[in-house]
Write an enzyme that holds these catalytic residues in place. Structure first.
Site, mmCIF file in Angstrom:
data_model
loop_
_atom_site.group_PDB
_atom_site.id
_atom_site.type_symbol
_atom_site.label_atom_id
_atom_site.label_comp_id
_atom_site.label_asym_id
_atom_site.label_seq_id
_atom_site.Cartn_x
_atom_site.Cartn_y
_atom_site.Cartn_z
ATOM 1 N N ASP A 32 4.626 -2.568 -7.573
ATOM 2 C CA ASP A 32 4.052 -1.444 -6.812
ATOM 3 C C ASP A 32 4.375 -0.104 -7.469
ATOM 4 O O ASP A 32 3.547 0.816 -7.463
ATOM 5 C CB ASP A 32 4.575 -1.451 -5.373
ATOM 6 C CG ASP A 32 4.064 -2.654 -4.583
ATOM 7 O OD1 ASP A 32 3.003 -3.191 -4.946
ATOM 8 O OD2 ASP A 32 4.741 -3.049 -3.607
ATOM 9 N N GLY A 70 16.745 -1.618 -3.528
ATOM 10 C CA GLY A 70 15.738 -1.272 -2.543
ATOM 11 C C GLY A 70 14.350 -1.188 -3.150
ATOM 12 O O GLY A 70 14.166 -1.412 -4.346
ATOM 13 N N GLY A 73 0.832 -1.203 0.000
ATOM 14 C CA GLY A 73 0.000 0.000 0.000
ATOM 15 C C GLY A 73 0.864 1.249 0.000
ATOM 16 O O GLY A 73 0.740 2.131 -0.870
ATOM 17 N N SER A 127 12.601 1.888 -11.674
ATOM 18 C CA SER A 127 12.678 1.379 -10.291
ATOM 19 C C SER A 127 13.489 0.093 -10.187
ATOM 20 O O SER A 127 14.076 -0.171 -9.144
ATOM 21 C CB SER A 127 11.273 1.175 -9.710
ATOM 22 O OG SER A 127 10.738 -0.077 -10.104
HETATM 23 N N1 LIG Z 1 13.771 -6.052 -16.588
HETATM 24 C C1 LIG Z 1 12.800 -5.159 -16.787
HETATM 25 N N2 LIG Z 1 12.871 -4.293 -17.828
HETATM 26 C C2 LIG Z 1 11.916 -3.379 -18.029
HETATM 27 N N3 LIG Z 1 10.814 -3.266 -17.260
HETATM 28 C C3 LIG Z 1 10.673 -4.091 -16.209
HETATM 29 C C4 LIG Z 1 11.638 -5.094 -15.925
HETATM 30 N N4 LIG Z 1 11.211 -5.778 -14.840
HETATM 31 C C5 LIG Z 1 10.035 -5.232 -14.458
HETATM 32 N N5 LIG Z 1 9.687 -4.220 -15.290
HETATM 33 C C6 LIG Z 1 8.500 -3.341 -15.185
HETATM 34 O O1 LIG Z 1 7.907 -3.557 -13.911
HETATM 35 C C7 LIG Z 1 6.549 -3.972 -14.061
HETATM 36 C C8 LIG Z 1 6.183 -4.899 -12.934
HETATM 37 O O2 LIG Z 1 7.041 -6.022 -12.940
HETATM 38 P P1 LIG Z 1 6.506 -7.471 -12.511
HETATM 39 O O3 LIG Z 1 7.700 -8.345 -12.387
HETATM 40 O O4 LIG Z 1 5.441 -7.901 -13.445
HETATM 41 O O5 LIG Z 1 5.826 -7.157 -11.106
HETATM 42 P P2 LIG Z 1 6.083 -7.716 -9.606
HETATM 43 O O6 LIG Z 1 6.896 -6.675 -8.915
HETATM 44 O O7 LIG Z 1 4.711 -7.816 -9.059
HETATM 45 O O8 LIG Z 1 6.777 -9.020 -9.709
HETATM 46 C C9 LIG Z 1 6.467 -4.598 -15.442
HETATM 47 O O9 LIG Z 1 5.144 -4.528 -15.953
HETATM 48 C C10 LIG Z 1 7.425 -3.685 -16.213
HETATM 49 O O10 LIG Z 1 6.769 -2.496 -16.579
#
Ligand SMILES: Nc1ncnc2c1ncn2[C@@H]1O[C@H](COP(=O)(O)OP(=O)(O)O)[C@@H](O)[C@H]1O
Ligand SMILES: *[C@@H]1O[C@H](CO)[C@@H](O)[C@H](O)[C@H]1NC(C)=O
Length: 323
Positions: free
Chosen positions: A270, A307, A56, A302
């Site tokens: 998030d 972190g 959250g 991110s």
């Molecule tokens: N290696 C990466 N390159 C580019 N974008 C990424 C990468 N990893 C994650 N993302 C971005 O972060 C979002 C969330 O990642 P995801 O792994 O699906 O979520 P979670 O944190 O729930 O595991 C993805 O939809 C994408 O936009």
């Protein structure tokens, strides 16, 4: 902070949060070790740090750093972690008017051990998060009903999330539900009160029972989830971006992203949800696909820093084409 530079958010409306999050705050207690301990074993780690987490609050912090006017409805303990958490929300320009403190439970914690290979073991004690109740939501009802977007997850009780979503939905507030961590038998009412239902691949699998390992499979899961009553389903796919399926779409659309080399993917989902809420609240006329491309781009930033909240970008550090 200027509310996303929108003229409509000046004057009288200035006091109201455009994005309200009803959800969790967790203190992360992280130990880095060369290997994970065995049962009954004591080992020495080489580094310890405390971080601010909880889905959250993470989502709220990302929305706030992009310039959304935000308010966090949550419960922490009347303890030092709780005091520090409230201070952290304030530091991020988040309203803490409805950030409650209780003597009846400790602030939620996640005790995390990470080895040199990046494998981890985690114990979550949700604590005060589970005491966020109907009375707390009633006190926040005017903020919830005046929001542009309200976000919920499942790290507070499902009853509290469902009540908050129902309250917002009945006032015409756009609801963004992130069913995380996923429950196999989610109450069907969650689907009908969610304008936007946003989950990751493993959550989509748990919710639908389908295998989700590709954009095609994510699209099939999205069709199943839409049949349950949500207006818009989004499944995030890590480096593959996301898949969306709106109410009127005949088929799911894959929104790919520029793949980056990840340093730490904790909290990427998030960041994505917080960014999406920012666009829904402050750029409601932007085509959905553009919002998702931009949320992908922000979440990608991110994952390139260590972190969780510490890796979330601020508006001032992002390219202007995202705004
Ligand atoms: N290696 C990466 N390159 C580019 N974008 C990424 C990468 N990893 C994650 N993302 C971005 O972060 C979002 C969330 O990642 P995801 O792994 O699906 O979520 P979670 O944190 O729930 O595991 C993805 O939809 C994408 O936009
Ligand atoms: C999806 O999110 C959950 C938290 O709800 C996390 O444990 C899981 O690793 C994530 N799955 C993927 C594929 O990123």
């Amino acid at each position: 902070m200027a509310a996303a530079g929108e003229p409509g958010l000046q004057g009288q409306e200035e006091a109201e949060a455009a994005v309200v999050v009803v959800g969790s705050c967790m203190t992360d207690l992280v130990s880095l070790t060369s290997r994970l301990p065995r049962t009954g074993e004591t080992i020495h780690g080489h580094k310890f740090f405390i971080g601010f987490g909880g889905k959250g609050a993470n989502q709220c912090v990302q929305a706030a750093r992009l310039g959304a006017k935000t308010s966090m409805v949550c419960k922490v303990g009347k303890d030092s972690f709780g005091n520090d958490y409230i201070e952290n929300l304030k530091q991020n320009d988040i309203s803490t008017e409805f950030a409650y403190q209780t003597k009846d439970a400790a602030t939620g914690t996640a005790s995390i051990i990470v080895n040199n290979e990046g494998q981890n073991i985690i114990v979550i004690v949700a604590g005060a998060n589970l005491l966020l109740n109907s009375e707390d939501l009633q006190k926040a009802s005017s903020a919830i009903s005046r929001a542009k977007v309200m976000i919920c997850q499942l790290e507070v009780t499902p009853a509290a999330s469902l009540e908050a979503l129902t309250m917002a939905h009945s006032h015409g507030v756009k609801t963004l539900f992130n069913p995380a961590p996923a429950l196999a038998n989610l109450d069907p009412r969650f689907y009908t009160v969610s304008n936007v239902f946003c989950c990751n691949e493993s959550e989509a699998e748990i919710l639908t029972g389908l295998a989700v390992g590709s954009p095609e499979e994510a699209g099939k899961a999205a069709l199943t989830l839409r049949d349950r009553g949500c207006r818009l389903v989004i499944v995030t796919l890590g480096a593959d971006g996301c898949v969306m399926l709106a109410q009127t779409d005949s088929s799911p659309k894959h929104i790919p992203t520029e793949r980056v080399t990840a340093v730490d993917t904790t909290g990427a989902g998030d960041s994505f949800v917080g960014a999406l809420a920012f666009y829904l609240a402050h750029y409601p006329n932007l085509p959905l696909e553009d919002m998702l491309r931009r949320a992908n781009a922000i979440a990608a930033v991110s994952v390139q820093a260590a972190g969780t909240q510490t890796s979330y970008p601020y508006r001032k550090d992002l390219p202007s084409h995202l705004f």
